[in-house]
Write a protein that holds these residues in place. Sequence first.
Motif, PDB file in Angstrom:
ATOM      1  N   TYR A   7       0.841  -1.191   0.000  1.00 19.99           N
ATOM      2  CA  TYR A   7       0.000   0.000   0.000  1.00 19.99           C
ATOM      3  C   TYR A   7       0.883   1.250   0.000  1.00 19.99           C
ATOM      4  N   PRO A   8       0.939   1.981  -1.106  1.00 17.27           N
ATOM      5  CA  PRO A   8       1.714   3.223  -1.087  1.00 17.27           C
ATOM      6  C   PRO A   8       1.095   4.215  -0.105  1.00 17.27           C
ATOM      7  N   ALA A  57      11.197 -12.926   4.115  1.00 17.42           N
ATOM      8  CA  ALA A  57      12.566 -12.776   3.617  1.00 17.42           C
ATOM      9  C   ALA A  57      12.710 -11.496   2.787  1.00 17.42           C
ATOM     10  N   VAL A  58      11.728 -11.211   1.932  1.00 22.41           N
ATOM     11  CA  VAL A  58      11.772 -10.006   1.104  1.00 22.41           C
ATOM     12  C   VAL A  58      11.739  -8.761   1.985  1.00 22.41           C
ATOM     13  N   ALA A  59      10.835  -8.731   2.945  1.00 26.82           N
ATOM     14  CA  ALA A  59      10.710  -7.560   3.825  1.00 26.82           C
ATOM     15  C   ALA A  59      11.977  -7.346   4.641  1.00 26.82           C
ATOM     16  N   ASP A  60      12.618  -8.449   5.044  1.00 21.30           N
ATOM     17  CA  ASP A  60      13.835  -8.348   5.853  1.00 21.30           C
ATOM     18  C   ASP A  60      15.000  -7.725   5.075  1.00 21.30           C
ATOM     19  N   GLN A  61      14.982  -7.853   3.753  1.00 19.38           N
ATOM     20  CA  GLN A  61      16.071  -7.300   2.952  1.00 19.38           C
ATOM     21  C   GLN A  61      15.677  -6.007   2.226  1.00 19.38           C
ATOM     22  N   THR A  62      14.513  -5.455   2.563  1.00 17.06           N
ATOM     23  CA  THR A  62      14.021  -4.265   1.881  1.00 17.06           C
ATOM     24  C   THR A  62      13.823  -3.127   2.874  1.00 17.06           C
ATOM     25  N   ASP A 154       1.688  -6.717   2.726  1.00 19.88           N
ATOM     26  CA  ASP A 154       0.502  -7.217   3.421  1.00 19.88           C
ATOM     27  C   ASP A 154       0.035  -8.481   2.720  1.00 19.88           C
ATOM     28  N   ILE A 155       0.014  -9.573   3.437  1.00 20.80           N
ATOM     29  CA  ILE A 155      -0.508 -10.831   2.903  1.00 20.80           C
ATOM     30  C   ILE A 155      -1.990 -10.847   3.234  1.00 20.80           C
ATOM     31  N   ILE A 169       3.809  -7.152   7.129  1.00 22.83           N
ATOM     32  CA  ILE A 169       5.241  -7.337   7.389  1.00 22.83           C
ATOM     33  C   ILE A 169       5.966  -6.050   7.023  1.00 22.83           C
ATOM     34  N   PRO A 170       6.380  -5.279   8.025  1.00 24.40           N
ATOM     35  CA  PRO A 170       7.103  -4.041   7.719  1.00 24.40           C
ATOM     36  C   PRO A 170       8.483  -4.337   7.144  1.00 24.40           C
ATOM     37  N   PHE A 171       8.942  -3.413   6.298  1.00 21.33           N
ATOM     38  CA  PHE A 171      10.308  -3.509   5.790  1.00 21.33           C
ATOM     39  C   PHE A 171      11.269  -3.222   6.926  1.00 21.33           C
TER      40      PHE A 171
END
Length: 173
Positions: A7-8, A57-62, A154-155, A169-171
């Motif tokens: 969500y922007p 995993a994506v959120a953890d590296q973003t 957001d899943i 899941i926050p970045f």
Amino acid sequence: MIYVLAYPEFEPFCATRIDDFRAAHEPHRAKLVPPHITLVFGAQSAHAQVITDLALAVADQTQEFPVIFDEHAIEFDPFEQKHKIFLLCGDGAHQVTAMHKQLYEGDHRADLSAAHPFRPHMTIATYAERAQIECVDVADAGDLPLRGTLRALDIVRFSNGTLTSLKKIPFRR
């Protein structure tokens, strides 16, 4: 079905204009879900855990990053059989595309259509007839470029006409 959305976050005035535009031009979807970029499209619920693990995993590296919507396009969505106005992502598109690819590293990758490659966008209008959508003045949503920030994934689950957030899941900071 499971989706991953981002969500922007827009400045309040900009957010209000986008919300009002969507309420007028895709009222059902506007009531269902805020303005968003879809990163995973309608995966089977059986893939929920794999998608969650990939999203973590994506959120953890973003880190949070800006997205700029600087063009619009009218397109026919062959899946929904509707005509849509997309706001296309210019700046930030590379990061959004990279996240999309990473989020499809599971068995649900087989559900992707090679005939319809991913383009980072936000849908802001939906009509059954092309003639209807061609009458829409995109400038009513705000002068392009529109600037937002992505801060999380957001899943969500879509079932029986309802969208439910399963995990936000926050970045990383």
